[in-house]
Scaffold this active site. Structure first.
Site, mmCIF file in Angstrom:
data_model
loop_
_atom_site.group_PDB
_atom_site.id
_atom_site.type_symbol
_atom_site.label_atom_id
_atom_site.label_comp_id
_atom_site.label_asym_id
_atom_site.label_seq_id
_atom_site.Cartn_x
_atom_site.Cartn_y
_atom_site.Cartn_z
ATOM 1 N N GLU A 94 33.302 -1.040 -7.434
ATOM 2 C CA GLU A 94 32.925 -2.449 -7.269
ATOM 3 C C GLU A 94 31.975 -2.704 -6.096
ATOM 4 O O GLU A 94 32.233 -3.519 -5.216
ATOM 5 C CB GLU A 94 34.181 -3.324 -7.138
ATOM 6 C CG GLU A 94 33.892 -4.767 -7.502
ATOM 7 C CD GLU A 94 35.145 -5.617 -7.650
ATOM 8 O OE1 GLU A 94 36.019 -5.263 -8.463
ATOM 9 O OE2 GLU A 94 35.232 -6.625 -6.952
ATOM 10 N N ARG A 100 30.542 -4.366 -11.195
ATOM 11 C CA ARG A 100 31.949 -4.469 -11.597
ATOM 12 C C ARG A 100 32.543 -5.835 -11.232
ATOM 13 O O ARG A 100 33.476 -6.311 -11.873
ATOM 14 C CB ARG A 100 32.771 -3.337 -10.964
ATOM 15 C CG ARG A 100 34.236 -3.365 -11.419
ATOM 16 C CD ARG A 100 34.985 -2.094 -11.122
ATOM 17 N NE ARG A 100 36.355 -2.190 -11.598
ATOM 18 C CZ ARG A 100 37.197 -1.190 -11.696
ATOM 19 N NH1 ARG A 100 36.806 0.013 -11.356
ATOM 20 N NH2 ARG A 100 38.426 -1.376 -12.145
ATOM 21 N N HIS A 137 43.119 -16.389 -8.933
ATOM 22 C CA HIS A 137 44.050 -15.723 -8.017
ATOM 23 C C HIS A 137 44.654 -16.712 -7.022
ATOM 24 O O HIS A 137 45.840 -16.620 -6.677
ATOM 25 C CB HIS A 137 43.332 -14.614 -7.228
ATOM 26 C CG HIS A 137 43.346 -13.291 -7.927
ATOM 27 N ND1 HIS A 137 42.602 -12.225 -7.499
ATOM 28 C CD2 HIS A 137 44.024 -12.856 -9.020
ATOM 29 C CE1 HIS A 137 42.810 -11.189 -8.308
ATOM 30 N NE2 HIS A 137 43.663 -11.550 -9.237
ATOM 31 N N HIS A 176 38.578 -15.179 -11.713
ATOM 32 C CA HIS A 176 39.655 -14.677 -10.855
ATOM 33 C C HIS A 176 39.632 -15.289 -9.452
ATOM 34 O O HIS A 176 40.631 -15.250 -8.751
ATOM 35 C CB HIS A 176 39.575 -13.150 -10.732
ATOM 36 C CG HIS A 176 40.030 -12.426 -11.983
ATOM 37 N ND1 HIS A 176 39.411 -12.605 -13.197
ATOM 38 C CD2 HIS A 176 41.025 -11.527 -12.194
ATOM 39 C CE1 HIS A 176 40.015 -11.840 -14.109
ATOM 40 N NE2 HIS A 176 40.996 -11.181 -13.529
ATOM 41 N N GLU A 227 41.745 -12.542 -20.888
ATOM 42 C CA GLU A 227 40.880 -11.429 -20.438
ATOM 43 C C GLU A 227 39.959 -10.966 -21.574
ATOM 44 O O GLU A 227 38.838 -10.549 -21.335
ATOM 45 C CB GLU A 227 41.724 -10.247 -19.930
ATOM 46 C CG GLU A 227 42.594 -10.545 -18.705
ATOM 47 C CD GLU A 227 41.849 -10.497 -17.361
ATOM 48 O OE1 GLU A 227 40.619 -10.287 -17.348
ATOM 49 O OE2 GLU A 227 42.518 -10.696 -16.330
#
Ligand code: GLY
Length: 361
Positions: free
Chosen positions: A237, A241, A252, A248, A185
Site C-alpha cells: 500500500e 492499493r 472505520h 473505509h 465489499e
C-alpha cells in the site's frame, strides 16, 4: 474448478475455488505447503459448523491437526486473543515447521495471519475463508492484524498466505447479515475499478441475492481477480492499493464509534455513500448515480445511513486511522465516473462534515 493467481514481490500463490473442503489436499500438494502439524484458528460458530470436516480434510496432509477457537465477533480481535493463541501453540509444541490456518471470516483470517507472521518470526500460513467478505477481500493480499485502543487494524503486519482455499458451499450457511456486509465489499470493486462489474451486479441482483451458486462463483472470482491485480501492483500500500479503502475512511470511524453495533461491511456501505456524496457535491457524479447506488446497497440490505452519531465525533475519530499521514486524511474518491477512483488528501473539513452529516441521521 477455478483458480486465480496472486503475484507479489515475495510470494506467488493461488486462490482455489472448490465445492467442499476435501479438495484442500490437492491445493496443499500443489502449493508445496508442508509441516507435521497445523493449528486451525477460527471462531466458535465456524468451529461448530465446519471444524470436524476441515480437520478430517487436513489430516490427509498433516499428522496432527489442532483447532483453536475464540468467541465470534470483532470484540475478540485484540492482543488478548492473540496471546491466548501463542500460548496454545507453545503448549502444543508448535515449532517453525508447523503451520497456521485462518478458517472463517475476516476476524479469524486477520488474527491467524498475524499469529503466523509473528510466532517464531513467521511460520507457514493458509487461508480458508468462509464469509463472503473474507472470500472477496480480507483473505487475499496479506493484511493481518488486530484492533487496539479503539482503532481498527492498527497493529499488524503484511504477511501473505501460501494459498487461499474457497469452499463455495459455505455461502449456504452464511447468515443474511454477513452476506449483505460482504456485498458491500463486492460492490466496492465495481465503484473503484470497473463500471462493467458494477452494472453486472446491478443487472444480476436477483440471482446474486438468491445466492445462485454459478453467479456467486463468478462474482467472487472476479473480485479475487480485482484484488489480485491491485495487490500484485502494490503489495504494501505505497500507492494504488489504497483505493481498496474506498468507504473505509468514514466507515472505520463509524465502526469504532458504534462499538461493534454495526459490522465491518455495513460500515463500509455507510462510508461508501458518504464518499459518493462528496463526488456528487463536487459535480463528478450525478445525483441520479448517488441515488441508484444507495438503492443498490439497500436492495442488498446494506445500511446507507446510521443514527446516534455526532458528525464532529466521526470526523475526530478518522484521525486515529492508518489512512492519516502528516495529519492529513487520505480519501478515496470516484474519478469522473463510477469504475474509476483515486486517492487524495485535497479535501476540506467542510466537505467531509457535509458528507458525514448525510449518512448520520
Ligand atoms: N482490505 C483492503 C486491502 O486489503 O488493502
Amino acid at each position: 474448478m477455478k483458480s486465480v493467481t496472486v503475484k507479489t514481490e515475495l510470494k506467488e500463490y493461488d486462490i482455489d475455488f472448490r465445492s467442499g473442503f476435501y479438495g484442500i489436499s490437492d491445493t496443499i500438494e500443489k502449493s508445496g505447503v508442508k509441516g507435521s502439524k497445523i493449528c486451525v484458528i477460527t471462531d466458535d460458530n465456524i468451529e461448530q459448523l465446519y471444524g470436524d470436516e476441515v480437520k478430517e480434510a487436513l489430516l490427509k496432509n498433516f499428522k496432527e491437526v489442532y483447532i483453536k477457537s475464540f468467541t465470534k465477533g470483532e470484540k475478540s480481535k485484540n492482543l488478548d486473543t492473540i496471546s491466548d493463541i501463542y500460548k496454545f501453540l507453545l503448549e502444543n509444541h508448535f515449532d517453525r515447521k508447523c503451520a497456521v490456518a485462518g478458517l472463517g471470516g475476516g476476524v479469524a483470517g486477520d488474527m491467524a495471519g498475524f499469529v503466523a507472521a509473528t510466532y517464531m518470526r513467521g511460520i507457514e500460513f493458509i487461508q480458508i475463508p468462509t464469509s463472503l467478505l473474507a472470500e472477496v477481500d480480507s483473505s487475499v493480499g496479506g493484511k493481518t492484524g488486530v484492533d487496539f485502543c479503539g482503532s481498527k487494524n492498527i497493529i499488524g503486519a503484511f504477511y501473505q498466505p501460501s494459498f487461499v482455499y474457497i469452499n463455495i458451499d459455505t455461502l449456504k450457511t452464511l447468515p443474511k447479515r454477513e452476506f449483505s456486509a460482504g456485498m458491500a465489499e463486492v460492490i466496492k470493486y465495481g465503484i473503484i475499478l470497473s463500471k462493467d462489474f458494477y452494472n453486472f451486479i446491478s443487472e444480476n441482483r436477483e440471482k446474486i441475492k438468491s445466492m445462485d451458486i454459478d453467479t456467486m462463483t463468478e462474482v467472487i472470482a472476479k473480485c479475487c481477480e480485482f484484488k489480485a491485480f491491485v495487490v500484485s501492483n502494490d503489495e504494501k500500500e505505497k500507492g494504488m492499493r489504497a483505493i481498496l479503502n474506498y468507504g473505509h475512511t468514514i466507515g472505520h470511524a463509524v465502526e469504532s464509534l458504534k462499538e461493534f453495533e454495526l459490522i465491518h461491511g455495513e460500515c463500509v456501505g455507510i462510508g461508501m455513500v458518504a464518499a459518493m456524496k462528496i463526488s456528487c457535491d463536487r459535480g463528478v457524479i450525478t445525483e441520479k448515480d448517488l441515488n441508484e447506488f444507495e438503492e443498490l446497497l439497500t436492495y442488498f440490505d446494506i445500511p446507507v445511513k446510521t443514527k446516534g452519531l455526532n458528525p464532529e465525533d466521526v470526523y475526530s475519530q478518522m484521525f486515529n486511522d492508518k489512512k492519516v499521514s502528516d495529519s492529513k486524511i487520505n480519501f478515496v474518491l470516484v474519478d469522473n465516473e463510477i469504475g474509476k477512483s483515486y486517492v487524495t488528501s485535497e479535501i476540506s473539513k467542510d466537505e467531509i462534515i457535509k458528507a458525514i452529516s448525510y449518512v448520520v441521521e
